[in-house]
Motif scaffolding. Structure first.
Motif, PDB file in Angstrom:
ATOM      1  N   ILE A  93      76.653  49.070  31.331  1.00  0.00           N
ATOM      2  CA  ILE A  93      76.297  50.340  32.033  1.00  0.00           C
ATOM      3  C   ILE A  93      77.502  50.969  32.235  1.00  0.00           C
ATOM      4  O   ILE A  93      77.933  52.290  32.650  1.00  0.00           O
TER       5      ILE A  93
ATOM      6  N   THR B 272      78.585  53.430  30.237  1.00  0.00           N
ATOM      7  CA  THR B 272      77.332  54.521  30.049  1.00  0.00           C
ATOM      8  C   THR B 272      78.108  55.836  30.938  1.00  0.00           C
ATOM      9  O   THR B 272      78.151  57.072  31.004  1.00  0.00           O
ATOM     10  N   ILE B 273      78.048  54.898  32.366  1.00  0.00           N
ATOM     11  CA  ILE B 273      78.815  55.596  33.703  1.00  0.00           C
ATOM     12  C   ILE B 273      80.052  56.404  32.619  1.00  0.00           C
ATOM     13  O   ILE B 273      80.281  57.198  32.880  1.00  0.00           O
TER      14      ILE B 273
ATOM     15  N   ASN C  45      73.023  57.578  27.967  1.00  0.00           N
ATOM     16  CA  ASN C  45      71.986  57.555  28.596  1.00  0.00           C
ATOM     17  C   ASN C  45      71.623  55.874  28.105  1.00  0.00           C
ATOM     18  O   ASN C  45      72.059  55.846  27.316  1.00  0.00           O
TER      19      ASN C  45
ATOM     20  N   GLN D  86      68.820  52.274  28.148  1.00  0.00           N
ATOM     21  CA  GLN D  86      67.777  52.057  28.583  1.00  0.00           C
ATOM     22  C   GLN D  86      67.375  50.482  28.444  1.00  0.00           C
ATOM     23  O   GLN D  86      67.949  50.163  27.278  1.00  0.00           O
TER      24      GLN D  86
ATOM     25  N   LYS E 120      66.700  51.985  33.564  1.00  0.00           N
ATOM     26  CA  LYS E 120      67.249  53.582  32.679  1.00  0.00           C
ATOM     27  C   LYS E 120      68.338  53.563  34.336  1.00  0.00           C
ATOM     28  O   LYS E 120      68.134  53.972  35.070  1.00  0.00           O
ATOM     29  N   ILE E 121      69.028  54.429  33.182  1.00  0.00           N
ATOM     30  CA  ILE E 121      70.887  54.773  33.683  1.00  0.00           C
ATOM     31  C   ILE E 121      71.600  55.504  32.780  1.00  0.00           C
ATOM     32  O   ILE E 121      70.956  55.617  31.321  1.00  0.00           O
TER      33      ILE E 121
ATOM     34  N   LEU F  22      66.652  60.085  32.899  1.00  0.00           N
ATOM     35  CA  LEU F  22      65.842  59.757  34.265  1.00  0.00           C
ATOM     36  C   LEU F  22      64.536  60.574  34.279  1.00  0.00           C
ATOM     37  O   LEU F  22      63.632  59.504  34.083  1.00  0.00           O
TER      38      LEU F  22
END
Length: 140
Positions: A111, A114-115, A120, A122, A131-132, A138
Motif C-alpha cells: 500500500i 502504491t501511494i 494501482n 488489488q 483496491k487502492i 478504482l
C-alpha cells in the motif's frame, strides 16, 4: 567514488508457488487453479525442459521480474504472489494469497509503495477484491 551495491540475482530457486494452485493456468492439457496444483509439480517441475510456453515460460511474478519488491517478498517466503496485470489499458499489481492470510507487513509495504508511486493495487483477504490506486482503476 560512489559504491554501488551488488544485488543478488533473482531466480525462482526453491519457490514453486505459481505452480502450487494459487494461480490459474494449464500445462499440456492439465489445469491448475485454487486448490489444484500443477499436475507436473513434484519437488519442482517434472517437465521443466518441455514445459509449455504459456504460462510456464512466460509467467514471471513481480518479485522475479523486478528488484522493486524486497527479498523477503519472494512468494514462498511471504506467502503471497504479486502479478502484474492490465485491464483496459490500466496496469496494476494483483496480490494472491498462497494458502495463508496476507501478512500485515506485506500489505502495508504494498500500500505504501502504491501511494508513493501513484500506481494501482488489488488484493483479496478472505474475500475481495479490494483496491487502492488511481481513479480510473478504482472505477473499473
Amino acid at each position: 567514488m560512489t559504491v554501488i551495491p551488488i544485488l543478488p540475482e533473482r531466480s525462482c530457486g526453491e519457490c514453486t508457488a505459481c505452480c502450487e494452485g494459487w494461480l490459474t493456468g494449464e500445462a499440456h492439457g492439465h489445469t491448475f487453479q485454487a486448490g489444484r496444483p500443477c499436475f507436473y509439480l513434484d519437488k519442482g517441475c517434472s517437465i521443466y525442459e518441455t514445459r509449455p510456453e504459456d504460462p510456464c515460460k512466460t509467467y514471471k511474478c513481480v518479485w522475479l521480474k523486478e528488484d522493486t519488491l524486497p527479498m523477503w517478498m519472494r512468494p514462498n517466503i511471504s506467502g503471497a504472489i504479486v502479478t502484474e496485470r492490465e485491464v483496459e489499458g490500466i496496469k496494476y499489481w494483483d496480490v494472491s494469497e498462497c494458502g495463508e492470510t496476507l501478512s500485515a507487513e506485506m500489505l502495508s509495504w504494498l500500500i505504501m509503495y502504491t501511494i508513493d508511486n501513484q500506481t494501482n493495487l488489488q488484493w483479496r483477504v478472505k474475500s475481495g477484491p479490494l483496491k487502492i490506486g488511481q481513479a480510473d482503476f478504482l472505477e473499473q
